[in-house]
Design an enzyme around this catalytic site. Structure first.
Site, PDB file in Angstrom:
ATOM      1  N   GLY A  31      13.880  20.702   2.385  1.00 34.97           N
ATOM      2  CA  GLY A  31      13.182  22.281   2.658  1.00 34.97           C
ATOM      3  C   GLY A  31      11.575  22.491   2.469  1.00 34.97           C
ATOM      4  O   GLY A  31      10.898  21.331   1.888  1.00 34.97           O
ATOM      5  N   LEU A  33       9.276  23.007   4.801  1.00 30.64           N
ATOM      6  CA  LEU A  33       9.449  22.000   5.781  1.00 30.64           C
ATOM      7  C   LEU A  33       7.627  22.276   5.776  1.00 30.64           C
ATOM      8  O   LEU A  33       7.016  22.989   6.841  1.00 30.64           O
ATOM      9  CB  LEU A  33      10.243  21.540   7.150  1.00 30.64           C
ATOM     10  CG  LEU A  33      11.372  21.931   6.587  1.00 30.64           C
ATOM     11  CD1 LEU A  33      12.140  21.894   7.624  1.00 30.64           C
ATOM     12  CD2 LEU A  33      11.604  20.566   5.753  1.00 30.64           C
ATOM     13  N   GLY A  36       4.754  16.926   8.323  1.00 33.75           N
ATOM     14  CA  GLY A  36       5.556  15.556   8.274  1.00 33.75           C
ATOM     15  C   GLY A  36       7.114  15.688   8.214  1.00 33.75           C
ATOM     16  O   GLY A  36       6.643  14.330   8.680  1.00 33.75           O
ATOM     17  N   HIS A  37       6.947  16.600   8.025  1.00 36.91           N
ATOM     18  CA  HIS A  37       8.988  16.689   8.158  1.00 36.91           C
ATOM     19  C   HIS A  37       9.288  16.648   9.222  1.00 36.91           C
ATOM     20  O   HIS A  37       9.948  16.121   9.856  1.00 36.91           O
ATOM     21  CB  HIS A  37       9.705  17.275   7.899  1.00 36.91           C
ATOM     22  CG  HIS A  37       9.503  17.657   5.873  1.00 36.91           C
ATOM     23  ND1 HIS A  37       8.867  18.531   5.344  1.00 36.91           N
ATOM     24  CD2 HIS A  37       9.962  17.166   5.110  1.00 36.91           C
ATOM     25  CE1 HIS A  37       9.147  18.689   3.445  1.00 36.91           C
ATOM     26  NE2 HIS A  37       9.747  17.032   4.366  1.00 36.91           N
ATOM     27  N   GLN A  61      17.502  15.479  -8.985  1.00 39.06           N
ATOM     28  CA  GLN A  61      16.595  14.369  -8.734  1.00 39.06           C
ATOM     29  C   GLN A  61      15.336  15.247  -9.804  1.00 39.06           C
ATOM     30  O   GLN A  61      14.418  14.479  -9.957  1.00 39.06           O
ATOM     31  CB  GLN A  61      16.145  14.783  -7.587  1.00 39.06           C
ATOM     32  CG  GLN A  61      15.436  15.425  -6.730  1.00 39.06           C
ATOM     33  CD  GLN A  61      15.660  14.583  -5.205  1.00 39.06           C
ATOM     34  OE1 GLN A  61      16.711  14.741  -4.268  1.00 39.06           O
ATOM     35  NE2 GLN A  61      14.563  14.540  -4.896  1.00 39.06           N
ATOM     36  N   GLY A 147      10.049   9.435   4.810  1.00 38.50           N
ATOM     37  CA  GLY A 147       8.946   8.860   5.463  1.00 38.50           C
ATOM     38  C   GLY A 147       8.385   7.931   4.460  1.00 38.50           C
ATOM     39  O   GLY A 147       8.722   8.108   2.998  1.00 38.50           O
ATOM     40  N   LYS A 149       5.451   7.512   2.895  1.00 37.13           N
ATOM     41  CA  LYS A 149       4.411   7.956   1.456  1.00 37.13           C
ATOM     42  C   LYS A 149       5.528   8.191   0.700  1.00 37.13           C
ATOM     43  O   LYS A 149       4.957   7.901  -0.234  1.00 37.13           O
ATOM     44  CB  LYS A 149       4.235  10.119   2.242  1.00 37.13           C
ATOM     45  CG  LYS A 149       3.403  10.318   0.740  1.00 37.13           C
ATOM     46  CD  LYS A 149       3.014  11.792   1.079  1.00 37.13           C
ATOM     47  CE  LYS A 149       4.294  12.672   0.663  1.00 37.13           C
ATOM     48  NZ  LYS A 149       4.470  12.465  -0.761  1.00 37.13           N
ATOM     49  N   LEU A 184      -0.084  14.683   4.302  1.00 31.94           N
ATOM     50  CA  LEU A 184       0.929  15.622   4.278  1.00 31.94           C
ATOM     51  C   LEU A 184       2.636  15.941   3.514  1.00 31.94           C
ATOM     52  O   LEU A 184       2.989  15.069   3.461  1.00 31.94           O
ATOM     53  CB  LEU A 184       1.147  15.853   5.551  1.00 31.94           C
ATOM     54  CG  LEU A 184       0.710  16.013   6.997  1.00 31.94           C
ATOM     55  CD1 LEU A 184       0.729  16.329   8.000  1.00 31.94           C
ATOM     56  CD2 LEU A 184      -0.514  17.256   6.493  1.00 31.94           C
TER      57      LEU A 184
HETATM   58  O1  PAF Z   1      12.105  13.413  -0.110  1.00 36.51           O
HETATM   59  C1  PAF Z   1      12.893  13.452  -0.208  1.00 36.51           C
HETATM   60  O2  PAF Z   1      13.086  15.166   0.219  1.00 36.51           O
HETATM   61  C2  PAF Z   1      14.542  14.494  -1.135  1.00 36.51           C
HETATM   62  O3  PAF Z   1      14.569  13.049  -2.166  1.00 36.51           O
HETATM   63  C3  PAF Z   1      15.943  13.533  -0.007  1.00 36.51           C
HETATM   64  C4  PAF Z   1      15.603  12.320   0.296  1.00 36.51           C
HETATM   65  C5  PAF Z   1      16.239  14.962   0.604  1.00 36.51           C
HETATM   66  C6  PAF Z   1      16.805  13.455  -1.113  1.00 36.51           C
HETATM   67  O4  PAF Z   1      17.307  15.258  -1.880  1.00 36.51           O
END
Ligand code: PAF
Length: 283
Positions: A31, A33, A36-37, A61, A147, A149, A184
């Site tokens: 999210g 966003l 880039g997304h 993560q 991406g 990046k 971005l």
């Molecule tokens: O790149 C991200 O936004 C995150 O690491 C991902 C791939 C959505 C996993 O949570």
């Protein structure tokens, strides 16, 4: 665009799409966003009949020193953005939906995950590979977009998909950049106006390093040291600046011709990462 928060209902909808012969592309996100997304979603539309976007701020993560609660949640705005550019399905599950038994099962790719960004963010890539495995099993996409990046993430996901025979093709999408070259990223919002002016120096140093190597410099250590010095002087706290083999991310051997220069540096509150590919002329 249809939005689902449960695995069961998303699976039913996607199974009906597959029965109609539709292929599925997938864009996993956390999210918040930005353009880039949206480039990932546009690329996804070219790859398959239907596009699924997931928005899930993955607790696994985030490191102990990283503030999961402070991560921006902008679901309404994000939903509008991806609906406008034609995503077909949004999957926005809760943490309980994604981790019903806590974090008891983990997928880990140790060597690739513990270098570069992984050395500074222990457990981060294990969180990424675990959530991506879950998401791939839920969505079962023909193709998934990541991406460039986040090149280490892309490399790890490619490695994982190959090793685990996941039947999904991974596509890397070129990094979107502001006019001054800054990649971005959601993290750019942490930059002050003054830091925003300095931030493009990261990419400028990557391009300068690339040009030196293309002009014949083969002392990669010297190239890295000079860039680190420049970044310190510009006001960054660099984490790493490495010339690497583009598929293993290890230090290149003299025989390697497909390289990538990867960099990460703290600027104020933002930890910026970026990279630059280069192909050496064959002898
Ligand atoms: O790149 C991200 O936004 C995150 O690491 C991902 C791939 C959505 C996993 O949570």
């Amino acid at each position: 665009m249809l939005t689902f928060t449960t695995i069961k209902l998303l699976r039913e909808a996607l199974s009906s799409e597959r029965k109609q012969g539709h292929t599925i592309s997938f864009v996993p996100t956390m999210g918040n966003l930005h353009e880039g997304h949206l480039a990932l979603v546009r690329a996804a539309k070219l790859q398959a009949d239907k596009v699924v976007v997931s928005i899930f701020v993955n607790p696994m993560q985030f490191g102990a020193n990283e503030d999961l609660d402070a991560y921006p949640r902008t679901l309404d705005k994000d939903t509008q953005m991806i609906a406008e550019i034609g995503a077909d399905f949004l999957f926005a599950p809760t943490a309980r939906e994604m981790y019903p038994h806590g974090m008891s099962t983990q997928i880990s790719i140790p060597v690739l995950s513990n270098i570069l960004c992984g050395a500074n963010r222990p457990g981060h890539f294990q969180g990424v590979t675990t959530i991506c495995t879950k998401l791939f099993n839920i969505v079962q996409p023909d193709v998934a977009m990541f991406g460039e990046k986040d090149y280490q993430q892309l490399t790890i996901i490619r490695h994982m998909v190959e090793d685990l025979y996941v039947p999904t093709r991974i596509v890397g999408v070129q990094t979107g950049r502001a006019e001054d070259g800054l990649a971005l990223s959601s993290r750019n919002m942490y930059l002050t106006a003054e830091e925003r002016k300095i931030a493009p120096e990261l990419y400028r140093n990557l391009v300068a390093a690339k040009n030196k190597i293309l002009a014949g410099e083969r002392n990669y250590f010297a190239v890295e040291e000079e860039a680190l010095k420049n970044l310190y002087e510009a006001g960054f706290r660099p984490d790493y600046f490495h010339v690497s083999n583009r598929s293993t991310l290890e230090a290149p051997t003299p025989a390697d011709d497909k390289l990538i220069i990867l960099a990460a540096a703290q600027l104020g509150k933002a930890r910026l990462i970026d990279n630059c590919k280069l192909d050496l002329p064959l002898p």
